[in-house]
Structure formats: structure tokens, C-alpha cells
Design a protein around this motif. Sequence first.
Motif, PDB file in Angstrom:
ATOM      1  N   LYS A 185       1.259   1.577   5.712  1.00 44.05           N
ATOM      2  CA  LYS A 185       0.989   3.017   5.598  1.00 44.05           C
ATOM      3  C   LYS A 185      -0.175   3.277   4.653  1.00 44.05           C
ATOM      4  O   LYS A 185      -1.052   4.095   4.932  1.00 44.05           O
ATOM      5  N   ARG A 186      -0.183   2.595   3.508  1.00 45.46           N
ATOM      6  CA  ARG A 186      -1.270   2.805   2.547  1.00 45.46           C
ATOM      7  C   ARG A 186      -2.605   2.359   3.146  1.00 45.46           C
ATOM      8  O   ARG A 186      -3.632   3.015   2.957  1.00 45.46           O
ATOM      9  N   ALA A 187      -2.581   1.255   3.873  1.00 41.07           N
ATOM     10  CA  ALA A 187      -3.808   0.771   4.504  1.00 41.07           C
ATOM     11  C   ALA A 187      -4.278   1.740   5.590  1.00 41.07           C
ATOM     12  O   ALA A 187      -5.477   1.994   5.740  1.00 41.07           O
ATOM     13  N   PHE A 188      -3.320   2.303   6.332  1.00 44.34           N
ATOM     14  CA  PHE A 188      -3.673   3.237   7.398  1.00 44.34           C
ATOM     15  C   PHE A 188      -4.387   4.458   6.839  1.00 44.34           C
ATOM     16  O   PHE A 188      -5.467   4.840   7.298  1.00 44.34           O
ATOM     17  N   PHE A 189      -3.780   5.086   5.832  1.00 47.38           N
ATOM     18  CA  PHE A 189      -4.372   6.300   5.280  1.00 47.38           C
ATOM     19  C   PHE A 189      -5.653   6.007   4.505  1.00 47.38           C
ATOM     20  O   PHE A 189      -6.497   6.888   4.338  1.00 47.38           O
ATOM     21  N   GLY A 190      -5.797   4.786   4.039  1.00 46.51           N
ATOM     22  CA  GLY A 190      -6.999   4.448   3.299  1.00 46.51           C
ATOM     23  C   GLY A 190      -8.189   4.104   4.181  1.00 46.51           C
ATOM     24  O   GLY A 190      -9.334   4.369   3.807  1.00 46.51           O
ATOM     25  N   TYR A 191      -7.932   3.557   5.386  1.00 42.98           N
ATOM     26  CA  TYR A 191      -9.032   3.045   6.195  1.00 42.98           C
ATOM     27  C   TYR A 191      -9.118   3.656   7.592  1.00 42.98           C
ATOM     28  O   TYR A 191     -10.207   3.675   8.175  1.00 42.98           O
ATOM     29  N   ALA A 192      -8.011   4.144   8.149  1.00 39.57           N
ATOM     30  CA  ALA A 192      -8.031   4.668   9.512  1.00 39.57           C
ATOM     31  C   ALA A 192      -9.001   5.833   9.700  1.00 39.57           C
ATOM     32  O   ALA A 192      -9.701   5.891  10.719  1.00 39.57           O
TER      33      ALA A 192
END
Length: 305
Positions: A185-192
Motif C-alpha cells: 500500500k505504501r509503495a502504491f501511494f508513493g509511486y503509482a
Amino acid sequence: MTTDALATLHDADICKNCGATTQGNYCHQCGQAAHLHVPSAREFLHEFLAHYVALEGKLWKSLALLLFKPGFLSREYIEGRRVRYLEPLRLYLSFSIIFFALVKFSGAELFDPETTIERPAVTAPASAGPTHDTALGAATQEQADTWADTQERFVAWTASINPLLGKKVDKFLDQPVAAQQDAVKRAFFGYAPYAIFALMPLFAGYLKLLYLGSGRRYGEHFLFALHTNAFAFFMLSITILVPGSWDFIRFLLTVWLAFYLPTAMRRVYGGGRLITGLRWVVLMTLHLLSIVLAIIVAVGQALMG
């Protein structure tokens, strides 16, 4: 020198930015405001918001046309009528920022294993064995063993490509399920958001291929991509805000979201309904596949980085 000329020279100011003689509210040479002062806290806040999210009057006019006249803003911009509307890039950025902020802070789940994977029944036979928590949800012993074997094969495959990558994948898969989901989730909101924005040139490229021979320049396709994707982000944001019990409203929003793009394509590019429909199917298939691939790559890079 006449009296009027002396009065005009007296009223003129020197631009503090470029040194040109100015008259009026703005410098004719560089465009900076002629009368400057230290901004207040309120002005600082307004400038900050205006830089990232469009809030001025142009937004509301542009929004109404964007929502209810598919393709109209793109036509206006292409034909040279631009000052009265919000710039396409700011329109896109405004609604994309709002969408990802809503997804992050509203608690909306884009992917929830609890609801997308059928869980074993509580009254399962004893022979099925106890359930085990995996990244894909609760599983029987046999399913958990299969999942573990799949993980081992995946780690071995990534290690064969790059040993360092294999170690990072193994380290990630060794974490508890909750930690894995939180990291995703953190990666998604940070890079998506960046990955999806990076797809705009590709979306325009698909349009260029679909309309070869139309005489349209690539910049026109990119403009159309910004407008139509800004609309998509806005509609998805509204869908998040609509209460879950309002199924009919959600249905109407989904229908308009589906029919908006082909309607805009006909207004901007012309063509019959059938050929436009076929182009729309190809375009959406390519775009959705690109989004999924871009998000997977972006999240993978974040997790492995």
C-alpha cells in the motif's frame, strides 16, 4: 516634452525583476507584477494551493464543459481558444491529486484479499486441516504448501536473473502477511501516481497509431489524453464519495464514464460510430494493460529498492 508625457513618465515604475520601465499592473517585458508586497499567510496558502490544485474561477467553467461536453475543451484548445479555460495539465494534475488523496485518506480499498478471494467455510471438514494465513488470504495446509512452493520458485527465478534481486524478493516474502500488505500500500501511494502520469505520452501514442493519416499532431493527442484522463479521475473521485447504498447513482456514473471517451473521440477526431467504437475498445485494452503493468513495475521497484 509635453505635460501628458511628463505625467506618464512620472507614473511609470521600474520592474524589480528585469529593470524595464513599466506602466500598469504588470511588466510588459517579463510579466511580473509591478506592485509587490510581502505576502500574508493567507496569500501564501492561496499561492501554494493554486500552484498544485487549480482553485480559481476558470476551474468551474472548465469542469462544467469537461463533464457535460466530451471533447469540447480539446477542440477549443486546438482551435486557439485557450485563455478562458484552465490549462489541460493543471486540470489533470488537480483531479489526479484529489483522486489519490481520497483513496488514501478515505480508506477505500483498491484491492482487498478479504473480499476478492473466497475463504474456506468455517464448517469445513476436519480432514481439510487448520487454515493458514497467506498473502492471498486464509488457506488450507495443502493450499499453503502450494503457495510456499510457488514463492520458492519465484525467488529462484528472480535470483537467476539477478542474485541481488532474488535476495530482496526473498526478504520481502519472509515478512509477515500484514507487513507485506502494508508495504504494498505504501509503495502504491508513493509511486503509482507517477507511473500513471508517465503513461500519458503512451496513451497519446496509442491515439496517434489509431488515427494514422488523420493529420493530427502528437501534441493534439497528448492534449486529448490529459482532458479525458482528468475526467476519469474526477468521476472516480465522485464514485468514492458516493455512499455505498446509492447503487443507482454509481451505475449512472459508471455508464457515463464508459461512454464518455468514445463520445469525446467522435467530437475531436470525427468518424463513424462503429469505427470509433472499435478504436475505443483497442485503446482501452492497451491503456488498461499499460496501467496494470506500470503499477506492478512501480510497486515492485519501490519494494525491492
